[in-house]
Design a protein around this motif. Structure first.
Motif, PDB file in Angstrom:
ATOM      1  N   GLN A 314      35.611  33.159  11.950  1.00  0.00           N
ATOM      2  CA  GLN A 314      34.263  32.953  12.581  1.00  0.00           C
ATOM      3  C   GLN A 314      34.464  32.646  14.184  1.00  0.00           C
ATOM      4  OE1 GLN A 314      32.826  29.243  10.358  1.00  0.00           O
ATOM      5  NE2 GLN A 314      31.222  30.766   9.764  1.00  0.00           N
ATOM      6  N   ASP A 315      33.566  33.004  14.916  1.00  0.00           N
ATOM      7  CA  ASP A 315      33.766  32.603  16.376  1.00  0.00           C
ATOM      8  C   ASP A 315      32.921  31.511  16.858  1.00  0.00           C
ATOM      9  OD1 ASP A 315      30.937  33.222  16.656  1.00  0.00           O
ATOM     10  OD2 ASP A 315      31.230  35.010  17.732  1.00  0.00           O
ATOM     11  N   HIS A 316      32.751  31.139  18.031  1.00  0.00           N
ATOM     12  CA  HIS A 316      32.400  29.606  18.343  1.00  0.00           C
ATOM     13  C   HIS A 316      30.766  29.622  18.211  1.00  0.00           C
ATOM     14  CE1 HIS A 316      31.423  32.083  21.888  1.00  0.00           C
ATOM     15  NE2 HIS A 316      30.942  31.230  22.487  1.00  0.00           N
ATOM     16  N   GLU A 317      30.168  30.699  17.962  1.00  0.00           N
ATOM     17  CA  GLU A 317      28.778  30.802  17.503  1.00  0.00           C
ATOM     18  C   GLU A 317      28.634  30.943  16.251  1.00  0.00           C
ATOM     19  OE1 GLU A 317      27.049  33.634  20.255  1.00  0.00           O
ATOM     20  OE2 GLU A 317      27.117  31.950  22.021  1.00  0.00           O
ATOM     21  N   GLY A 318      29.538  31.098  15.300  1.00  0.00           N
ATOM     22  CA  GLY A 318      29.447  31.336  14.012  1.00  0.00           C
ATOM     23  C   GLY A 318      29.401  32.699  13.516  1.00  0.00           C
ATOM     24  N   ARG A 319      29.394  33.635  14.544  1.00  0.00           N
ATOM     25  CA  ARG A 319      29.486  35.193  14.162  1.00  0.00           C
ATOM     26  C   ARG A 319      30.884  35.424  13.524  1.00  0.00           C
ATOM     27  NH1 ARG A 319      27.442  36.801  19.940  1.00  0.00           N
ATOM     28  NH2 ARG A 319      29.302  35.620  20.461  1.00  0.00           N
ATOM     29  N   LEU A 320      30.869  36.414  12.793  1.00  0.00           N
ATOM     30  CA  LEU A 320      32.142  37.055  12.300  1.00  0.00           C
ATOM     31  C   LEU A 320      32.578  38.159  12.929  1.00  0.00           C
ATOM     32  CD1 LEU A 320      30.789  37.087   8.277  1.00  0.00           C
ATOM     33  CD2 LEU A 320      31.916  35.234   9.550  1.00  0.00           C
ATOM     34  N   VAL A 321      34.257  38.098  13.160  1.00  0.00           N
ATOM     35  CA  VAL A 321      34.769  38.850  13.830  1.00  0.00           C
ATOM     36  C   VAL A 321      35.713  39.263  12.862  1.00  0.00           C
ATOM     37  CG1 VAL A 321      36.340  39.319  15.965  1.00  0.00           C
ATOM     38  CG2 VAL A 321      34.353  37.460  16.030  1.00  0.00           C
ATOM     39  N   ASN A 322      35.965  40.870  12.671  1.00  0.00           N
ATOM     40  CA  ASN A 322      37.285  41.200  12.161  1.00  0.00           C
ATOM     41  C   ASN A 322      38.402  41.861  12.942  1.00  0.00           C
ATOM     42  OD1 ASN A 322      35.564  41.061   9.666  1.00  0.00           O
ATOM     43  ND2 ASN A 322      34.962  43.102   9.699  1.00  0.00           N
ATOM     44  N   TYR A 323      39.514  41.284  12.323  1.00  0.00           N
ATOM     45  CA  TYR A 323      40.662  41.672  13.204  1.00  0.00           C
ATOM     46  C   TYR A 323      41.624  42.539  12.209  1.00  0.00           C
ATOM     47  CZ  TYR A 323      39.497  38.076  16.744  1.00  0.00           C
ATOM     48  OH  TYR A 323      38.781  37.503  17.653  1.00  0.00           O
ATOM     49  N   PRO A 324      41.478  43.936  12.334  1.00  0.00           N
ATOM     50  CA  PRO A 324      42.121  44.644  11.267  1.00  0.00           C
ATOM     51  C   PRO A 324      43.809  44.915  11.687  1.00  0.00           C
ATOM     52  CG  PRO A 324      41.070  45.922  13.015  1.00  0.00           C
ATOM     53  CD  PRO A 324      40.764  44.610  13.128  1.00  0.00           C
ATOM     54  N   LEU A 325      44.504  44.915  10.736  1.00  0.00           N
ATOM     55  CA  LEU A 325      46.036  45.051  10.771  1.00  0.00           C
ATOM     56  C   LEU A 325      46.197  46.282   9.991  1.00  0.00           C
ATOM     57  CD1 LEU A 325      47.270  41.662  10.052  1.00  0.00           C
ATOM     58  CD2 LEU A 325      47.137  42.636  12.315  1.00  0.00           C
ATOM     59  N   ALA A 326      47.139  47.380  10.578  1.00  0.00           N
ATOM     60  CA  ALA A 326      47.380  48.456   9.842  1.00  0.00           C
ATOM     61  C   ALA A 326      48.774  48.107   9.021  1.00  0.00           C
ATOM     62  CB  ALA A 326      47.597  49.617  10.705  1.00  0.00           C
ATOM     63  N   PRO A 327      48.919  48.886   8.035  1.00  0.00           N
ATOM     64  CA  PRO A 327      50.021  48.657   7.313  1.00  0.00           C
ATOM     65  C   PRO A 327      51.556  48.411   8.180  1.00  0.00           C
ATOM     66  CG  PRO A 327      49.071  50.318   6.305  1.00  0.00           C
ATOM     67  CD  PRO A 327      48.503  50.137   7.691  1.00  0.00           C
ATOM     68  N   PRO A 328      51.841  49.179   9.131  1.00  0.00           N
ATOM     69  CA  PRO A 328      53.016  48.908   9.995  1.00  0.00           C
ATOM     70  C   PRO A 328      53.045  47.593  10.582  1.00  0.00           C
ATOM     71  CG  PRO A 328      52.361  51.257  10.420  1.00  0.00           C
ATOM     72  CD  PRO A 328      51.236  50.235   9.484  1.00  0.00           C
ATOM     73  N   GLU A 329      51.848  46.932  11.078  1.00  0.00           N
ATOM     74  CA  GLU A 329      51.540  45.836  11.665  1.00  0.00           C
ATOM     75  C   GLU A 329      51.762  44.411  10.605  1.00  0.00           C
ATOM     76  OE1 GLU A 329      48.704  46.942  14.977  1.00  0.00           O
ATOM     77  OE2 GLU A 329      47.616  46.893  13.081  1.00  0.00           O
ATOM     78  N   TYR A 330      51.329  44.688   9.432  1.00  0.00           N
ATOM     79  CA  TYR A 330      51.608  43.490   8.365  1.00  0.00           C
ATOM     80  C   TYR A 330      52.600  43.783   7.504  1.00  0.00           C
ATOM     81  CZ  TYR A 330      48.982  46.029   4.888  1.00  0.00           C
ATOM     82  OH  TYR A 330      48.561  47.146   3.997  1.00  0.00           O
ATOM     83  N   THR A 331      53.566  44.525   7.856  1.00  0.00           N
ATOM     84  CA  THR A 331      54.929  44.914   6.956  1.00  0.00           C
ATOM     85  C   THR A 331      55.942  44.649   7.923  1.00  0.00           C
ATOM     86  OG1 THR A 331      53.819  46.765   5.734  1.00  0.00           O
ATOM     87  CG2 THR A 331      56.283  46.407   5.590  1.00  0.00           C
ATOM     88  N   LEU A 332      57.051  43.573   7.476  1.00  0.00           N
ATOM     89  CA  LEU A 332      58.316  43.444   8.195  1.00  0.00           C
ATOM     90  C   LEU A 332      59.408  44.533   7.783  1.00  0.00           C
ATOM     91  CD1 LEU A 332      58.344  39.570   7.620  1.00  0.00           C
ATOM     92  CD2 LEU A 332      57.365  40.864   9.449  1.00  0.00           C
ATOM     93  N   ARG A 333      59.715  45.576   8.718  1.00  0.00           N
ATOM     94  CA  ARG A 333      60.616  46.402   8.471  1.00  0.00           C
ATOM     95  C   ARG A 333      62.027  46.118   9.210  1.00  0.00           C
ATOM     96  NH1 ARG A 333      62.402  51.447  10.348  1.00  0.00           N
ATOM     97  NH2 ARG A 333      62.256  53.159   8.720  1.00  0.00           N
ATOM     98  N   THR A 334      63.223  46.152   8.347  1.00  0.00           N
ATOM     99  CA  THR A 334      64.318  45.648   8.920  1.00  0.00           C
ATOM    100  C   THR A 334      65.363  47.003   8.382  1.00  0.00           C
ATOM    101  OG1 THR A 334      64.718  44.521   6.898  1.00  0.00           O
ATOM    102  CG2 THR A 334      63.893  43.338   9.208  1.00  0.00           C
ATOM    103  N   LEU A 335      66.466  46.907   8.924  1.00  0.00           N
ATOM    104  CA  LEU A 335      67.411  47.896   8.590  1.00  0.00           C
ATOM    105  C   LEU A 335      68.718  47.136   7.968  1.00  0.00           C
ATOM    106  CD1 LEU A 335      67.732  50.531  11.538  1.00  0.00           C
ATOM    107  CD2 LEU A 335      66.467  50.854   9.292  1.00  0.00           C
ATOM    108  N   GLU A 336      69.383  47.671   6.829  1.00  0.00           N
ATOM    109  CA  GLU A 336      70.290  46.939   6.251  1.00  0.00           C
ATOM    110  C   GLU A 336      71.359  48.134   5.832  1.00  0.00           C
ATOM    111  OE1 GLU A 336      68.604  44.948   2.711  1.00  0.00           O
ATOM    112  OE2 GLU A 336      68.372  46.982   1.798  1.00  0.00           O
ATOM    113  N   GLU A 337      72.707  47.590   5.733  1.00  0.00           N
ATOM    114  CA  GLU A 337      73.912  48.488   5.318  1.00  0.00           C
ATOM    115  C   GLU A 337      73.889  48.891   3.875  1.00  0.00           C
ATOM    116  OE1 GLU A 337      77.634  47.119   6.487  1.00  0.00           O
ATOM    117  OE2 GLU A 337      76.962  46.658   8.867  1.00  0.00           O
ATOM    118  N   VAL A 338      73.925  50.062   3.751  1.00  0.00           N
ATOM    119  CA  VAL A 338      74.207  50.354   2.100  1.00  0.00           C
ATOM    120  C   VAL A 338      75.527  49.999   1.770  1.00  0.00           C
ATOM    121  CG1 VAL A 338      74.169  52.397   0.642  1.00  0.00           C
ATOM    122  CG2 VAL A 338      72.727  52.399   2.432  1.00  0.00           C
ATOM    123  N   PRO A 339      75.760  49.317   0.733  1.00  0.00           N
ATOM    124  CA  PRO A 339      77.023  48.837   0.249  1.00  0.00           C
ATOM    125  C   PRO A 339      78.100  49.887  -0.015  1.00  0.00           C
ATOM    126  CG  PRO A 339      75.464  47.669  -0.909  1.00  0.00           C
ATOM    127  CD  PRO A 339      74.667  48.786  -0.065  1.00  0.00           C
TER     128      PRO A 339
END
Length: 387
Positions: A314-339
């Motif tokens: 909700q903004d300061h006047e009560g209106r609704l504001v959507n903030y979209p996140l694409a999959p790469p934006e809401y996913t934590l991606r790291t690199l790890e060594e293969v044993p």
């Protein structure tokens, strides 16, 4: 913004033609910044920058944390191995240091001995106050010259006397810089507002998505270079004097509302905007239905098939504001060594001089940028995944 000023009008914009597709309010804010400090990206988990304490200046790095009203750094009395690996503040060598408080300060110092418990560690500290200085990372990097700087006199802060080894010893920064709203008396923004050092009491934060590229915090304005063209400027009402608390109306998955906050008062979930938290978190009863719709594959194989997730505020006047996140934006991606791959000629994918060998195989690992955290009041935390 952390002052009492209302949102600016187009009349606040500087005279002359505005660049095409730039919001006039953003243009006005972009001209007011006094100091810009680079924020380094630690694996998309923490964002930290440089500042100085005392006279003469003693240099430190800290997470610039909007979710905290307390600033602390390692103290000279701390003999923990975590402190030995970082810069320590020497009160005896600062001419402007005041033990337990400052007569000229409008904020109480971090009195006496205190402790802070984090999720995986603890810090014990004693309080004092001193001048905190922010130096512009472009004209005066590291506070080593006479370039642009911003002084905050009489800032209360903690000097640690003990820190647990984990996680503090391995972290690349020294402490925490509290940037809670200005009505939180321990916050740096409280003292900064009292000093009247800024034309407008505004804090602009940009957190980079690339660990190899710095973000920034702008004291007094925002940086247009980090604002997408044609993006509107939305103002959201702060619902608490001591926290950057906004209202989440709902979460949408590919445009479909999940009605997660319908049972809350006024149908709104309270959410703290927190640069010191890595994830977007909320109570289990509200986050679990969202996690059930995401299905993050640990091997990162389904990113292209995952939905868009939007936070609806909700903004300061009560209106609704959507903030979209694409999959790469809401996913934590790291690199790890293969044993059992690579050999002794390499150490953590880096070659050891004088030795041959094969580098270890690396593979991607993905985790959701949303998490469950049940806290008093059922607050959500809008962390770096969103910011």
């Amino acid at each position: 913004h952390f002052g009492e000023l209302p949102p600016p009008s187009a009349a606040d914009a500087p005279s002359g033609a505005l660049p095409a597709a730039v919001d006039p309010e953003l243009q006005a804010l972009a001209t007011k910044g006094k100091v810009r400090v680079d924020l380094l990206n630690n694996n998309n988990s923490q964002y930290y920058g440089d500042f100085a304490i005392g006279t003469p200046k003693q240099r430190f790095s800290a997470v610039f944390d909007t979710g905290s009203g307390v600033t602390w750094v390692p103290g000279a009395k701390c003999e923990s191995d975590a402190c030995g690996e970082h810069h320590r503040f020497g009160a005896a060598t600062s001419a402007s240091f005041q033990e337990g408080g400052s007569a000229s300060s409008t904020a109480p110092a971090a009195e006496g001995r205190r402790s802070i418990h984090y999720g995986t560690g603890e810090v014990k500290f004693e309080g004092g106050s001193d001048t905190v200085t922010f130096c512009d990372s472009h004209s005066n990097p590291g506070c080593h010259g006479d370039g642009t700087s911003l002084e905050v006199p009489g800032q209360p802060f903690g000097m640690s006397t003990h820190q647990t080894s984990y996680p503090f010893r391995m972290l690349p920064f020294d402490g925490i810089l509290g940037l809670a709203p200005s009505q939180s008396k321990g916050s740096v923004l409280h003292q900064l507002k009292a000093s009247k050092a800024l034309d407008r009491n505004v804090l602009g934060v940009y957190l980079s998505e690339d660990p190899h590229r710095a973000g920034s915090v702008d004291f007094g304005g925002v940086e247009l270079a980090h604002v997408a063209k044609q993006s509107p400027l939305n103002w959201h009402k702060i619902r608490s004097a001591s926290e950057w608390l906004v209202g989440i109306k709902d979460v949408l998955v590919d445009g479909t509302p999940l009605h997660l906050c319908d049972k809350r008062p006024d149908g709104v979930c309270p959410a703290v905007v927190d640069t010191g938290s890595s994830l977007i978190t909320g109570p289990s009863r509200e986050i679990s239905p969202l996690l059930d719709r995401i299905h993050t594959d640990e091997g990162c194989r389904n990113l292209s098939k995952m939905p868009t997730v939007s936070l609806q505020l909700q903004d300061h006047e009560g209106r609704l504001v959507n903030y979209p996140l694409a999959p790469p934006e809401y996913t934590l991606r790291t690199l790890e060594e293969v044993p059992n791959t690579g050999d002794a000629g390499f150490l953590r994918e880096f070659p050891v001089l004088g030795k041959g060998g094969q580098a270890p195989e690396l593979r991607a690992h993905c985790d959701p940028g949303f998490g469950v955290m049940d806290v008093p009041g059922g607050k959500w935390v809008i962390g770096d995944t969103f910011l």
